[in-house]
Design a protein around this motif. Structure first.
Motif, short mmCIF file in Angstrom:
data_model
loop_
_atom_site.label_atom_id
_atom_site.label_comp_id
_atom_site.label_asym_id
_atom_site.label_seq_id
_atom_site.Cartn_x
_atom_site.Cartn_y
_atom_site.Cartn_z
N ARG A 1 0.90 -1.10 0.16
CA ARG A 1 0.11 0.16 0.02
C ARG A 1 0.95 1.24 -0.23
NH1 ARG A 1 -3.08 -3.09 -0.95
NH2 ARG A 1 -5.17 -3.62 -0.16
N ARG A 2 0.45 2.25 -0.57
CA ARG A 2 1.16 3.56 -0.61
C ARG A 2 0.32 4.67 -0.33
NH1 ARG A 2 2.97 5.73 -6.33
NH2 ARG A 2 3.17 7.53 -4.88
N PHE B 1 0.12 8.83 -1.20
CA PHE B 1 0.76 10.05 -2.09
C PHE B 1 1.35 11.36 -1.50
CE2 PHE B 1 -2.12 7.35 -4.41
CZ PHE B 1 -1.56 7.08 -5.63
N HIS C 1 -4.95 11.97 -1.97
CA HIS C 1 -5.67 11.30 -2.92
C HIS C 1 -6.85 10.85 -2.11
CE1 HIS C 1 -3.97 11.10 -6.83
NE2 HIS C 1 -3.07 11.55 -6.15
N LEU C 2 -7.47 11.50 -1.19
CA LEU C 2 -8.55 10.97 -0.51
C LEU C 2 -9.80 10.73 -1.40
CD1 LEU C 2 -8.68 12.60 2.86
CD2 LEU C 2 -8.24 10.33 2.60
N PHE C 3 -10.80 9.87 -1.41
CA PHE C 3 -12.24 9.82 -2.11
C PHE C 3 -12.91 11.12 -1.61
CE2 PHE C 3 -11.14 5.33 -2.22
CZ PHE C 3 -10.47 5.39 -3.58
N ARG C 4 -12.94 12.33 -2.24
CA ARG C 4 -13.39 13.40 -1.86
C ARG C 4 -15.05 13.23 -2.06
NH1 ARG C 4 -12.60 18.37 -3.86
NH2 ARG C 4 -11.57 19.30 -2.00
N LEU D 1 -15.57 7.19 6.90
CA LEU D 1 -15.77 5.79 7.05
C LEU D 1 -15.86 5.04 5.66
CD1 LEU D 1 -16.24 3.21 8.81
CD2 LEU D 1 -18.80 3.81 8.96
N ALA E 1 -10.76 1.37 0.97
CA ALA E 1 -9.72 0.84 1.00
C ALA E 1 -9.66 -0.57 1.59
CB ALA E 1 -8.85 2.00 1.90
N GLU F 1 -5.30 9.27 5.35
CA GLU F 1 -4.68 8.52 4.16
C GLU F 1 -3.72 7.18 4.79
OE1 GLU F 1 -4.98 9.14 0.84
OE2 GLU F 1 -3.69 10.84 0.33
N LYS G 1 -6.23 4.45 5.81
CA LYS G 1 -6.81 3.69 4.51
C LYS G 1 -5.88 2.84 4.19
CE LYS G 1 -8.93 5.88 1.34
NZ LYS G 1 -9.34 6.93 0.52
N ALA G 2 -4.15 3.27 4.13
CA ALA G 2 -3.36 2.54 3.58
C ALA G 2 -2.92 1.32 4.70
CB ALA G 2 -2.03 3.34 3.50
#
Ligand SMILES: Nc1ncnc2c1ncn2[C@@H]1O[C@H](COP(=O)(O)OP(=O)(O)OP(=O)(O)O)[C@@H](O)[C@H]1O
Ligand SMILES: [Mg+2]
Lengths: 258, 291
Positions: A86-87, A89, A93-96, A101, A107, A166, A169-170
């Motif tokens: 996982r990485r 950025f 790069h969130l899902f705006r 949640l 993710a 972020e 999520k990773a």
């Protein structure tokens, strides 16, 4: 030396050319399990490009990449992800527009394996898997002080929290290797210290191997077992922070500039 | 069938179509201007089987759905790799292609169309279709597959780094949307009794898109109510003849100017939203997923 079991990530002779520009030039390094390795170097040195190559976002011009003994050189991004990488950025790069949640659950997409039919019919299997993932996500959010924001839109959070999200999520699917691209950029000193504690916590509690690109030497000094210095796509030096810090070439090309 | 029932059936079919558009455009972010082709595939398959083989309407409709999925699968392979406006152009292309095929094909009645389909669609069939479709789309949206579509729509690169196969997600959404369009087509065939190629043009597809935009592109509730409102509006304006399109367009323009995110924005109706404790438990979004 070249047995795969005691090396988590191995990069052999990796190069990437963009037209005439050699962004990564015959890079070689290897990372042991549960190590935290820092990558530093001046702007444009090719650090992010190394991450893009390792995570399968762009294919290398030549060279080889091994993840836990598997050759991932020509694999696409989602295949590499499925093998446990996982990485984050450099830029967020969130899902705006999705909630915090929802961001964490998306993710964790690969953590669920109910079928499309289960999904369309809202089966018992789906409900139990969804419940488990929601619990896991909430638990992680709680551990990283984001639980209160679970139902807020991700892009409405303050910058520091977005960066933390972020990282959450990773790590939600417990990857083997975590690549962090400038996680401390834009954070204030207090947040930077929190971030260092967070990264330590992740390594200790979740057995992860971590590569981190940073311009903050405080972070590099504070958490890295090993540091790789890059300049013009090449590896300039490698070693512990004490060794690298006193390397004359490193001082001339990078540290001296500070 | 009374006038009111026929309006009702019409509204129901449009709601179903709008659900398909919502899945592909609202959830997945692909602007399809060819959704009417899948309605056509469903309608023609059902109509053909009913007139030629006198099969039971239910079987005809099911066959229409299956063929629609197959067609979407084949069309999806090349077109879903295209991005943004190129995808839209591809959908326009296959919409015209299908129309051309239907117009020259004698099997399907050519430009005159397919006539003699039994008119058997009743209001409760449509109610059943709408309820099933809305329920399935709601399930899809809240499942991991729906979440994957939302991720792909929002940030394709990031989605890939979490192991989401963007092409597969798009293909699934595209097929689901086509299945829904196919169902609507089947119901339409048994409602009208005849079919012709000019009922499934690109402008017709745009009208579907307008309905969903009107209600709120990112809201399933909006898609349902937008489709219902505009279809009813169209029926009400029927008496004004020539002024109909002008009045219709004006109303749409005003709404879109006043509420750029559509009537409902990202708001979703949900039983849970009436009860905050349950909402928290199920992890449903406060405002739904947004722009
Ligand atoms: N996709 C691309 N196409 C063309 N050139 C690229 C591309 N990505 C990176 N480069 C170039 O490769 C070089 C290395 O860029 P890279 O982003 O890896 O640097 P970096 O070390 O991460 O720098 P920074 O510290 O500023 O983030 C730069 O000269 C950049 O312009
Ligand atoms: Mg960089």
């Amino acid at each position: 030396m070249n047995t795969s079991t005691d090396t988590m990530l191995e990069v052999k002779d990796l190069s990437k050319q963009f037209g005439g520009l050699v962004a990564v030039d015959h890079m070689c390094f290897s990372v042991d399990p549960q190590q935290i390795v820092g990558i530093i170097g001046p702007n444009g040195a090719g650090k992010t490009t190394v991450f893009n190559l390792i995570s399968g976002i762009i294919p290398p011009t030549s060279g080889k990449i091994l993840l836990d003994g598997n050759c991932i050189t020509s694999q696409s991004c989602h295949q590499v992800a499925m093998l446990g990488m996982r990485r984050t950025f450099q830029e967020i790069h969130l899902f705006r527009g999705l909630t915090v949640l929802q961001n964490v659950k998306s993710a964790a997409y690969r953590q669920m394996d109910y079928s499309l039919v289960d999904a369309l019919l809202w089966s018992r299997r789906l409900r139990s898997e969804e419940r488990a993932i929601t619990e896991l996500a909430m638990e992680l959010l709680d551990r990283f002080d984001l639980a209160g924001t679970a139902h807020e839109r991700a892009d409405s959070l303050p910058y520091g929290m977005q960066k933390r999200l972020e990282i959450v999520k990773a790590i939600v699917s417990s990857p083997k290797v975590l690549l962090l691209d400038e996680p401390a950029a834009g954070l204030n000193p207090g947040e930077t210290i929190e971030l260092m504690e967070l990264i330590h916590k992740i390594r200790e509690e979740m057995d992860m191997t971590i590569l981190i690109i940073e311009h903050s030497m405080e972070v590099i000094e504070g958490i890295c077992d090993n540091v790789i210095v890059m300049n013009f796509g090449k590896k300039l030096a490698e070693g512990s922070w004490e060794e690298v810090q006193t390397n004359e070439e490193v001082i001339r090309c990078y540290l001296g500039v500070d | 069938m009374s006038f009111y029932e026929s309006v009702f059936v019409n509204v129901g079919i449009m709601i179903i179509i709008a659900q398909g558009v919502y899945v592909i455009t609202g959830l997945t972010g692909l602007f399809s201007l060819g959704q009417s082709s899948f309605v056509a595939v469903g309608a023609y398959t059902a109509g053909f089987l009913a007139t030629r083989f006198e099969m039971h309407p239910l079987l005809c409709i099911l066959a229409g759905i299956v063929v629609s999925i197959l067609v979407s699968f084949i069309i999806g392979i090349p077109s879903l790799r295209l991005r943004h406006v190129y995808f839209s152009l591809a959908t326009i292309a296959y919409c015209y292609a299908l129309q051309a095929i239907l117009t020259v094909s004698e099997t399907f009645g050519g430009s005159i169309g397919l006539v003699g389909v039994p008119v058997v669609t009743r209001w409760w069939h449509v109610v059943l279709g709408v309820v099933a479709t809305v329920w399935i789309v709601r399930n899809f949206k809240l499942s991991r597959f729906g979440l994957a579509c939302l991720s792909v729509r929002t940030d394709e690169l990031a989605a890939r780094t979490y192991g989401i196969q963007t092409f597969v997600s798009k293909q699934i959404a595209f097929s689901l949307a086509s299945a829904i369009s196919g169902l609507a087509g089947g119901l339409l065939a048994f409602n009208l009794g005849y079919l012709s190629p000019d009922m499934f043009t690109v402008p017709v597809s745009s009208e579907y898109l307008i309905m969903v935009f009107f209600g709120g592109l990112y809201s399933q509730t909006g898609a349902v109510l937008g489709a219902a409102a505009l279809t009813v509006l169209m029926e009400l304006l029927r008496t004004t003849a020539a002024w109909r399109m002008i009045a219709y367009s004006t109303i749409i323009l005003i709404i879109i100017l006043v509420r750029p995110n559509g009537l409902f924005g990202t708001w979703e109706f949900s039983l849970d939203s009436l009860n905050p404790r349950r909402r928290a438990k199920h992890g449903l979004a406060k405002g739904g997923e947004g722009v």
